[in-house]
Design an enzyme around this catalytic site. Structure first.
Site, short mmCIF file in Angstrom:
data_model
loop_
_atom_site.label_atom_id
_atom_site.label_comp_id
_atom_site.label_asym_id
_atom_site.label_seq_id
_atom_site.Cartn_x
_atom_site.Cartn_y
_atom_site.Cartn_z
CG ASP A 73 -69.70 14.58 -17.66
OD1 ASP A 73 -69.87 15.76 -17.74
OD2 ASP A 73 -70.63 13.91 -17.12
CE1 TYR A 119 -72.12 13.30 -9.51
CE2 TYR A 119 -70.40 13.02 -7.86
CZ TYR A 119 -71.88 12.76 -8.35
OH TYR A 119 -72.72 12.19 -7.41
CG HIS A 160 -75.64 16.57 -9.71
ND1 HIS A 160 -76.85 16.16 -10.17
CD2 HIS A 160 -74.50 15.80 -9.98
CE1 HIS A 160 -76.40 14.96 -10.68
NE2 HIS A 160 -75.20 14.87 -10.96
CD GLU A 169 -75.64 13.79 -15.48
OE1 GLU A 169 -74.66 14.01 -16.12
OE2 GLU A 169 -76.07 13.11 -14.38
CD GLU A 216 -72.71 17.67 -17.42
OE1 GLU A 216 -71.66 17.74 -17.61
OE2 GLU A 216 -72.89 16.40 -16.92
CG ASP A 265 -73.31 13.45 -19.25
OD1 ASP A 265 -73.20 12.60 -20.14
OD2 ASP A 265 -73.09 13.20 -18.04
NE ARG A 293 -79.46 10.35 -13.96
CZ ARG A 293 -78.49 10.93 -13.75
NH1 ARG A 293 -77.37 10.38 -13.57
NH2 ARG A 293 -78.65 12.32 -14.02
CD GLN A 332 -75.25 7.47 -13.35
OE1 GLN A 332 -76.06 7.80 -13.75
NE2 GLN A 332 -74.39 8.11 -12.63
CE LYS A 340 -73.63 9.73 -16.28
NZ LYS A 340 -74.31 11.13 -15.77
CB THR A 371 -72.59 14.21 -24.98
OG1 THR A 371 -72.14 12.97 -24.29
CG2 THR A 371 -72.23 15.34 -24.07
CD GLU A 427 -79.75 16.64 -8.99
OE1 GLU A 427 -79.50 16.85 -10.18
OE2 GLU A 427 -79.32 17.34 -7.93
#
Ligand code: MN
Length: 424
Positions: A134, A136, A141, A207, A209, A241, A245, A248, A261, A265, A372
């Protein structure tokens, strides 16, 4: 021969202009039916699935010579045949589906066996995922996360503009759309707590993606050029994904994400080929400072691909859109990610899956995660039915869709959906 991407092509199968699967797309998936429960490779066309195992058995397509490559529970054996075969096969499937080509159109018995209504098809994970990495790679972001997790005045770490940042994730928990996801448990230490505790994640997120499906290998010890990396890319899927949080934030220093994570997925069931996306290739954002020479690209490697995220709580009748953004905003391209991945001599394998990283744009409604959208939980989302969300609750469903808009048709991805179940 006419290009399979020609916008004027038509199929003898009726396809609505709003369908994700016109004759210009021809994405590959793995499906089974009640009548034939063996998973096999098919192609989506309008509301139908074209059974490639049937066409192969009848001798209408011969990707692997006399051998069977589509009567398989994954696309990997076909991908292993390489880009020349991918192009030939897509051209042949396009020909067989054309309105002015009789082989399949005029053979009612064959049509009855080779075409399955999509609603009767059970869709499986389309590939055997060998490895999941994965990235970034959205500057917006990474900046938003940097502001929230680290330093408002200096959100991007010094390496970000030089390296496509990534981590090696888990292939074992990549699942197909429609798979329910149990809320993960993990080690939590909110800033107010003295010591960590273990329990259900309280800040569960998605997420948005794209996933790159790698269809050709590279040898351990060898690097690949941008052109070689491009040729290794078989296609793309939508990718969620899922992210814990709170787990994380506590665990990610100093080695990056781990259990936050690793639990799930989700990917969409149809792999849209790189070739089908060719007409939608666009320049990415200007890269400043210029990347090191090994990461430089000499052609546009981004795609104009609209992406939507819908949220449906247990109380809602249908999903409400909470984000619309575009894949073209990504700072680092998929080709650059792959070049970088192999740059140490890391071997890439047929069936590797590369997550793009969360795709966010500059505007608030273009943010590709709840972290976000709700700004770390400080600004709850107000939903149309009066509910509010900071992070995902049990019973919530998340739906991602994506498409490239052509003139009178769209090359789409279908959807990736997942519903949150309570922690085990
Ligand atoms: Mn991610």
């Amino acid at each position: 021969m006419t290009s399979p991407n020609d916008p004027t092509l038509r199929s003898f199968i009726d396809v609505d202009a709003s369908s994700d699967f016109p004759i210009q797309n021809l994405p590959y998936g793995v499906f089974s039916t009640a009548a034939n429960p063996s998973p096999r490779v098919g192609v989506a066309i309008g509301d139908q699935v074209l059974d490639l195992a049937v066409l192969e058995r009848e001798g209408l397509i011969a990707a692997a010579g006399a051998n069977s490559v589509f009567a398989q529970p994954a696309i990997n054996p076909f991908m292993a045949l390489g880009p020349t075969v991918w192009t030939q096969t897509r051209g042949r499937i396009s020909q067989l589906l054309r309105h002015d080509h009789p082989e399949l159109r005029d053979n009612a018995a064959l049509r009855a066996r080779a075409l399955v209504p999509r609603r009767d098809a059970r869709l499986h994970l389309p590939l055997h995922v060998e490895g999941f990495t994965d990235f970034y790679s959205s500057k917006e972001h990474a900046t938003n996360v940097g502001v929230m997790f680290r330093d408002k005045s200096n959100p991007l770490l010094p390496n970000w503009l030089h390296i496509p940042i990534g981590y090696n994730g888990r292939a074992s928990t990549v699942v197909v759309s429609g798979t329910a996801i149990h809320r993960p448990c993990g080690q939590l230490k909110p800033p107010t707590a003295e010591v960590p505790s273990f329990g259900p994640c309280k800040r569960l997120d998605f997420e948005l993606e794209m996933g790159v499906v790698v269809g050709q290998p590279s040898r351990m010890g060898d690097r690949v050029t941008a052109a070689e990396a491009e040729a290794m890319i078989f296609g793309f899927v939508l990718l969620n994904d899922w992210s814990a949080r709170d787990v994380q934030q506590w665990e990610y220093v100093p080695l990056g994400p781990f259990q936050a994570k690793a639990f799930a997925t989700s990917i969409s069931p149809w792999i849209v080929t790189r070739e089908a996306l060719e007409p939608f290739r666009v320049e990415g954002p200007k890269q400043d400072p210029a990347p090191l020479p090994y990461l430089q690209q000499n052609r546009p490697n981004n795609y104009d691909l609209t992406l939507d995220v819908g949220l449906k709580t247990a109380k809602m009748g249908h999903a409400q859109r909470i984000c619309r953004t575009n894949f073209k905003y990504m700072y680092w391209s998929s080709a650059q990610q792959l070049v970088h991945h192999a740059s140490s001599g890391c071997a890439m394998t047929v069936g590797d899956l590369l997550g793009s990283g969360t795709i966010s744009g500059a505007d608030k409604d273009q943010r590709g995660s709840l972290l976000e959208l709700s700004w770390g939980g400080a600004e709850p989302l107000e939903l149309a039915d009066g509910e509010r969300r900071t992070f995902l609750e049990d019973g919530d469903s998340l739906v991602m869709t994506g498409w490239c808009q052509g003139d009178g048709y769209r090359v789409g991805f279908g959807e990736v959906e997942g519903t949150i179940l309570p922690a085990k």
